[in-house]
Structure formats: structure tokens, C-alpha cells
Scaffold this active site. Structure first.
Site, mmCIF file in Angstrom:
data_model
loop_
_atom_site.group_PDB
_atom_site.id
_atom_site.type_symbol
_atom_site.label_atom_id
_atom_site.label_comp_id
_atom_site.label_asym_id
_atom_site.label_seq_id
_atom_site.Cartn_x
_atom_site.Cartn_y
_atom_site.Cartn_z
ATOM 1 N N SER A 143 1.902 8.150 -5.043
ATOM 2 C CA SER A 143 0.599 8.662 -5.511
ATOM 3 C C SER A 143 0.835 9.843 -6.441
ATOM 4 O O SER A 143 1.826 10.575 -6.294
ATOM 5 C CB SER A 143 -0.235 9.119 -4.307
ATOM 6 O OG SER A 143 -1.324 9.918 -4.745
ATOM 7 N N TYR A 156 -0.544 13.823 3.653
ATOM 8 C CA TYR A 156 -0.441 12.543 2.926
ATOM 9 C C TYR A 156 0.505 12.702 1.728
ATOM 10 O O TYR A 156 1.388 11.863 1.500
ATOM 11 C CB TYR A 156 -1.833 12.123 2.468
ATOM 12 C CG TYR A 156 -1.902 10.956 1.511
ATOM 13 C CD1 TYR A 156 -1.814 9.647 1.970
ATOM 14 C CD2 TYR A 156 -2.088 11.168 0.144
ATOM 15 C CE1 TYR A 156 -1.897 8.575 1.086
ATOM 16 C CE2 TYR A 156 -2.173 10.110 -0.741
ATOM 17 C CZ TYR A 156 -2.083 8.809 -0.277
ATOM 18 O OH TYR A 156 -2.161 7.762 -1.158
#
Ligand code: NDP
Length: 251
Positions: A143, A156
Site C-alpha cells: 500500500s 496496518y
């Protein structure tokens, strides 16, 4: 002949979102797809049906990741579906979402996130190695949150940082077998995970404005990049983190 004719691919988290688009694209390129999912059997069946309707080949593989025995469950179903064929392409796409800012984090939630997003891909790769043909491909989805600080998703982002490091070191370890290991970092991409959030919170407009190409990503935008890395054309790229975000947060 399609680019991936005669090849096989395991795509984790292929029941929905980016994983589904990757499965559909690799199938369109000719690969037999093992479409992994965790719990949404109907969505996984839809992925398989859409591939078959388009003339491709796929079978579903169910395994909840992040629990004891997850890799055993996954590979039992995978090997049955492959019926003795080797694996050519492994796409580690499945991941859990952010568990919020540090104030809301719990040790249990943190452990679960690392179990799903880091431990599972690592041990899936370990188990895949004997099945993977020399010259194979390992691609993991990270990401853009590894290069842009987003405080509401610290843990995350930490999991995604871990898989990027994993990719670089494994590329060096597996290169003698001709196996490439790369990582793709999507920016904000419209999937089940966030479609309604984007629409209702105004985040869609904000995130598009933060993106050089002035829109949110679609799953197919990511799938096309993964298909390139899976192809023979990308044979000389390994240990790379490829930003597929439309130029998110370029400054
Ligand atoms: P979705 O939530 O839409 O889909 C997640 C997929 O992963 C589903 O197939 C789901 O299976 C599977 N999955 C999730 N957790 C587990 C688990 N514990 N065990 C087994 N399967 C599991 O996600 P996206 O398509 O949005 O995201 C895909 C990847 O892209 C992820 O790695 C994510 O971190 C990354 N990413 C996404 C961005 C975005 O904006 N969407 C931005 C940057 C990165 P099931 O259907 O059975 O639940």
C-alpha cells in the site's frame, strides 16, 4: 497464444476487490487460477463463474488466514485443484484492514493483523516454494501507506512495510531459481472495503485531488500492473516495489 497459457496462479483474497480483478486478468491472459477466499463463498463462486464465462479456467480455494493451520488448509485445496501441476505465479493479495489509530489498538488486534498480513504471506511463500516452477513469480500487494504517513492506520502500515522488506530479501534468495519477487503498492482503490466510505465521507473527492491522475483507482488498474509483473516481459525486474497509485501524494 495468450501470455500465460499453460501457467497456473494462486491469488489470495480473490473473492472480491483487487484480488478478484487480478484473478480475472491473469485468467484472461491464459492462466489456470486458484481463487482463494476466506469466508465469502458466494463472492468466490462469482469470481470463478466470471472467469469461466469469459472462457478462462479457475477453481475456488477456501482458507481463513491468520488462524492455526491456515497454510495447511490452503495448500490441501490448492494441490487438489492443481492435480499435480506446478505453480507458476503466487499473488499474496489478501489482507485485513486498518485497526484504527494507536489509541484504539489492542494487542489482540495487532497480533491478528500481523498474522493475516505478514505471517500468512510469508508462510504461504515458504509452502509454495517446492511447488513453484523455476522462473516463477511472487507478487505481494502492499500500500502507498508505506511512503505516506496516515496516522489512522499505523499498525496496518507496519504490516505493509514488513512485506516490502520481505520482497526485497526473498528476491535475493530466490533469484538463482529465476523466480522474481516484487511488490505492488496501490493507492486509494474502490473496492467493497471502502466504496461506501469513499462516497459518504467526502474522502473520494479529497483522495482524487491528492492523486496526480485525479481519480481513485479501480481494481483493474492494479490487476494490469500485476499481470505485467507476472508476464515474461517483466523477467528482469525483481526485488522491486512498484507504485500503482496514479501518483498519489506526490507533493
Ligand atoms: P477487500 O476487503 O475488498 O477484499 C479482501 C479479500 O481478502 C477478500 O477476498 C477476503 O476474503 C480476503 N481476506 C481478507 N482477510 C482474510 C483472512 N483473514 N483470511 C482469508 N481471506 C481473507 O480488499 P481490497 O481488494 O480492497 O484489498 C486487496 C489488497 O490491496 C490488500 O492487500 C489491501 O491491503 C491492499 N490495498 C487496498 C487498497 C484499497 O484502497 N482498496 C489500498 C492499498 C492497498 P472474503 O471475501 O472471503 O472475506
Amino acid at each position: 497464444m495468450a501470455k500465460l497459457t499453460g501457467k497456473t496462479a494462486l491469488v489470495t483474497g480473490a473473492s472480491r476487490g483487487i484480488g478478484r480483478a487480478i484473478a480475472q486478468r491473469l485468467a484472461a491472459d491464459g492462466a489456470l487460477i486458484a481463487a482463494h477466499y476466506g469466508s465469502d463463498e458466494a463472492a468466490a463462486k462469482d469470481t470463478v463463474a466470471s472467469i469461466e464465462q469469459a472462457g478462462g479456467r479457475a477453481f475456488p480455494v477456501r482458507a481463513e488466514l491468520g488462524v492455526d493451520g491456515d497454510v495447511d488448509t490452503l495448500f490441501a485445496a490448492l494441490e487438489e485443484g492443481l492435480s499435480g501441476q506446478p505453480l507458476d505465479i503466487l499473488v499474496n493479495n489478501a489482507a485485513g484492514p486498518s485497526d484504527g489509530p494507536i489509541e484504539e489498538a489492542t494487542p489482540e488486534g495487532f497480533d491478528r493483523l500481523f498474522a493475516v498480513n505478514v505471517k500468512a504471506p510469508f508462510f504461504i511463500i515458504q509452502r509454495a516454494l517446492p511447488l513453484l516452477r523455476d522462473g516463477g513469480r511472487i507478487i505481494t500487494i502492499s500500500s502507498t501507506c508505506t511512503r505516506v504517513a496516515t496516522p489512522f492506520q499505523t499498525s496496518y502500515a507496519m504490516t505493509k512495510g514488513a512485506v516490502e522488506v520481505m520482497g526485497r530479501t526473498l528476491a535475493n534468495a530466490l533469484g538463482t531459481r529465476g523466480i522474481t519477487v516484487n511488490t505492488v503498492t496501490p493507492g486509494a482503490t474502490v473496492t467493497d472495503l471502502n466504496a461506501s466510505l469513499f462516497k459518504t465521507s467526502g474522502a473520494e473527492v479529497y483522495l482524487a485531488a491528492m492523486t496526480a491522475l485525479d481519480r481513485l483507482g479501480q481494481p483493474a488498474d492494479i490487476a494490469d500492473v500485476v499481470a505485467f509483473l507476472a508476464s515474461h516481459d517483466a523477467r528482469w525486474i525483481t526485488g522491486h516495489v512498484l507504485d500503482a497509485s496514479g501518483g498519489m501524494y506526490l507533493g
